[in-house]
Design an enzyme around this catalytic site. Structure first.
Site, PDB file in Angstrom:
ATOM      1  N   ASN A 224       0.872  -1.176   0.000  1.00 35.97           N
ATOM      2  CA  ASN A 224       0.000   0.000   0.000  1.00 35.97           C
ATOM      3  C   ASN A 224       0.904   1.219   0.000  1.00 35.97           C
ATOM      4  O   ASN A 224       1.516   1.531   1.022  1.00 35.97           O
ATOM      5  CB  ASN A 224      -0.903  -0.012   1.243  1.00 35.97           C
ATOM      6  CG  ASN A 224      -1.681   1.292   1.392  1.00 35.97           C
ATOM      7  OD1 ASN A 224      -1.799   2.064   0.444  1.00 35.97           O
ATOM      8  ND2 ASN A 224      -2.203   1.536   2.582  1.00 35.97           N
TER       9      ASN A 224
ATOM     10  N   LYS B  50       0.071   4.255  -0.207  1.00 39.75           N
ATOM     11  CA  LYS B  50      -0.565   5.454   0.344  1.00 39.75           C
ATOM     12  C   LYS B  50      -0.336   6.633  -0.625  1.00 39.75           C
ATOM     13  O   LYS B  50      -0.317   6.418  -1.837  1.00 39.75           O
ATOM     14  CB  LYS B  50      -0.045   5.749   1.743  1.00 39.75           C
ATOM     15  CG  LYS B  50      -0.057   4.505   2.641  1.00 39.75           C
ATOM     16  CD  LYS B  50       0.168   4.797   4.081  1.00 39.75           C
ATOM     17  CE  LYS B  50       0.298   3.491   4.846  1.00 39.75           C
ATOM     18  NZ  LYS B  50       0.106   3.633   6.266  1.00 39.75           N
TER      19      LYS B  50
ATOM     20  N   HIS C   9      -9.499   1.193   4.555  1.00 44.90           N
ATOM     21  CA  HIS C   9      -8.202   1.333   5.235  1.00 44.90           C
ATOM     22  C   HIS C   9      -8.380   2.260   6.439  1.00 44.90           C
ATOM     23  O   HIS C   9      -9.189   3.188   6.416  1.00 44.90           O
ATOM     24  CB  HIS C   9      -7.156   1.898   4.267  1.00 44.90           C
ATOM     25  CG  HIS C   9      -5.780   1.878   4.845  1.00 44.90           C
ATOM     26  ND1 HIS C   9      -5.317   2.887   5.659  1.00 44.90           N
ATOM     27  CD2 HIS C   9      -4.787   0.960   4.774  1.00 44.90           C
ATOM     28  CE1 HIS C   9      -4.078   2.590   6.053  1.00 44.90           C
ATOM     29  NE2 HIS C   9      -3.740   1.424   5.523  1.00 44.90           N
TER      30      HIS C   9
ATOM     31  N   GLU D 104      -6.798   4.679   7.503  1.00 44.64           N
ATOM     32  CA  GLU D 104      -6.641   6.120   7.270  1.00 44.64           C
ATOM     33  C   GLU D 104      -7.891   6.702   6.616  1.00 44.64           C
ATOM     34  O   GLU D 104      -8.214   7.874   6.833  1.00 44.64           O
ATOM     35  CB  GLU D 104      -5.367   6.374   6.449  1.00 44.64           C
ATOM     36  CG  GLU D 104      -4.129   6.142   7.325  1.00 44.64           C
ATOM     37  CD  GLU D 104      -2.927   5.575   6.610  1.00 44.64           C
ATOM     38  OE1 GLU D 104      -2.835   5.678   5.379  1.00 44.64           O
ATOM     39  OE2 GLU D 104      -2.067   5.002   7.312  1.00 44.64           O
TER      40      GLU D 104
ATOM     41  N   GLU E 250      -5.900  -5.148  10.214  1.00 47.49           N
ATOM     42  CA  GLU E 250      -4.880  -4.136  10.478  1.00 47.49           C
ATOM     43  C   GLU E 250      -5.186  -3.452  11.805  1.00 47.49           C
ATOM     44  O   GLU E 250      -6.065  -2.567  11.867  1.00 47.49           O
ATOM     45  CB  GLU E 250      -4.866  -3.093   9.362  1.00 47.49           C
ATOM     46  CG  GLU E 250      -4.463  -3.669   8.018  1.00 47.49           C
ATOM     47  CD  GLU E 250      -3.789  -2.628   7.156  1.00 47.49           C
ATOM     48  OE1 GLU E 250      -2.635  -2.817   6.791  1.00 47.49           O
ATOM     49  OE2 GLU E 250      -4.422  -1.593   6.867  1.00 47.49           O
TER      50      GLU E 250
ATOM     51  N   GLY F  19       2.127   1.935  10.792  1.00 52.47           N
ATOM     52  CA  GLY F  19       3.124   2.991  10.651  1.00 52.47           C
ATOM     53  C   GLY F  19       3.833   3.345  11.940  1.00 52.47           C
ATOM     54  O   GLY F  19       4.588   4.312  12.001  1.00 52.47           O
TER      55      GLY F  19
ATOM     56  N   SER G  30       3.066  -2.473  10.258  1.00 48.82           N
ATOM     57  CA  SER G  30       4.495  -2.531  10.596  1.00 48.82           C
ATOM     58  C   SER G  30       5.160  -3.850  10.212  1.00 48.82           C
ATOM     59  O   SER G  30       6.035  -4.347  10.933  1.00 48.82           O
ATOM     60  CB  SER G  30       4.692  -2.220  12.085  1.00 48.82           C
ATOM     61  OG  SER G  30       4.220  -0.930  12.375  1.00 48.82           O
TER      62      SER G  30
HETATM   63  C1  PEP Z   1      -0.854   0.066   5.848  1.00 47.43           C
HETATM   64  O1  PEP Z   1      -0.865   1.251   5.553  1.00 47.43           O
HETATM   65  O2  PEP Z   1      -1.765  -0.669   5.443  1.00 47.43           O
HETATM   66  C2  PEP Z   1       0.224  -0.438   6.669  1.00 47.43           C
HETATM   67  C3  PEP Z   1       0.170  -1.665   7.069  1.00 47.43           C
HETATM   68  O3  PEP Z   1       1.253   0.434   6.964  1.00 47.43           O
HETATM   69  P1  PEP Z   1       2.657   0.092   7.655  1.00 47.43           P
HETATM   70  O4  PEP Z   1       3.139  -1.218   7.072  1.00 47.43           O
HETATM   71  O5  PEP Z   1       3.533   1.232   7.294  1.00 47.43           O
HETATM   72  O6  PEP Z   1       2.399  -0.043   9.125  1.00 47.43           O
END
Ligand code: PEP
Length: 234
Positions: free
Chosen positions: A7, A9, A85, A87, A154, A160, A196
């Protein structure tokens, strides 16, 4: 075989995507590799990598300035779209109902929705993790699904942040999602873990029961970080 989805973003450029796609061409893997990129980068040609979008409109067409429909995404050749997601839920107030409408649009246009669910830190601290996950799955997935979907767990507090839940927490969450999907007649639906993930923890995470792959944010932006995740599992 696992699903490794990136992803991006709101990051990257068409030339960076072309480089990533070219770097991925030489990776020896049986895993399914997906890159969900900004709308402006969809349509990059000639790649084994499967492309996806990161959001989709709940509308089919018309006077919705700035929106992009599922049909438009499919028209670029993309196969996937992330819906719900964290966000989008956090910054755009998307509820499970909105996410379900977006997933319906994706399915109606031949796209595979990657439907995200997960708890915030406040919900975790209030002991609501399991309830939030279960209602997320039940309410965000359209009824009467006839084609493929993907679910991503998630934990929102870990995205993040360089934090990950314990293996036991991931295992419990994924078992709940798998059981809920079975009750909904959707057994076999792939369930990704996201938050992460990096090249050091990906193999361990993907060895947990009911973890069929990973959704990767930050570590999907550069091939030197993304490729070790792809090759960490057979
Ligand atoms: C994400 O944005 O779906 C995500 C998992 O981000 P990160 O791996 O940076 O935590």
């Amino acid at each position: 075989m696992k699903i490794i989805a990136g992803n991006w973003k709101m990051n990257g450029s068409r030339s960076e995507l072309e480089k990533m796609v070219s770097d991925l061409e030489s990776v020896d893997t049986q895993n399914t590799v997906i890159l969900c990129v900004p709308f402006t980068m969809l349509g990059v040609s000639g790649c084994r990598t499967l492309l996806g979008a990161q959001d989709v409109s709940t509308h089919t067409h018309g006077a919705y300035t700035g929106e992009v429909s599922a049909q438009m995404i499919a028209d670029t050749g993309a196969k996937y779209v992330i819906v719900g997601h964290s966000e989008r839920r956090q910054y755009h107030g998307e509820s499970n109902n909105t996410v379900r409408e977006k997933a319906e649009m994706a399915l109606a246009n031949g796209l595979i929705p990657i439907i995200c669910v997960g708890e915030t830190m406040a919900e975790k601290q209030a002991g609501k993790t399991m309830a939030v996950i279960e209602s997320g799955v039940r309410e965000s997935i359209p009824s009467d699904v006839q084609t493929d979907i993907i679910v991503a767990y998630e934990p929102r507090w870990a995205i993040g942040a360089g934090l990950t839940p314990t293996h036991a927490e991931i295992a419990t969450a994924h078992k709940l999602i798998a059981d809920t999907l079975t009750q909904m007649g959707l057994s076999g639906t792939p369930i990704l873990y996201g938050a992460s993930v990096n090249g050091d923890n990906s193999a361990d995470i993907m060895s947990i029961a009911n973890v069929d792959g990973v959704l990767v944010g930050g570590a999907s932006l550069k091939s030197e970080k993304f490729i070790p995740i792809i090759t960490s599992v057979k």
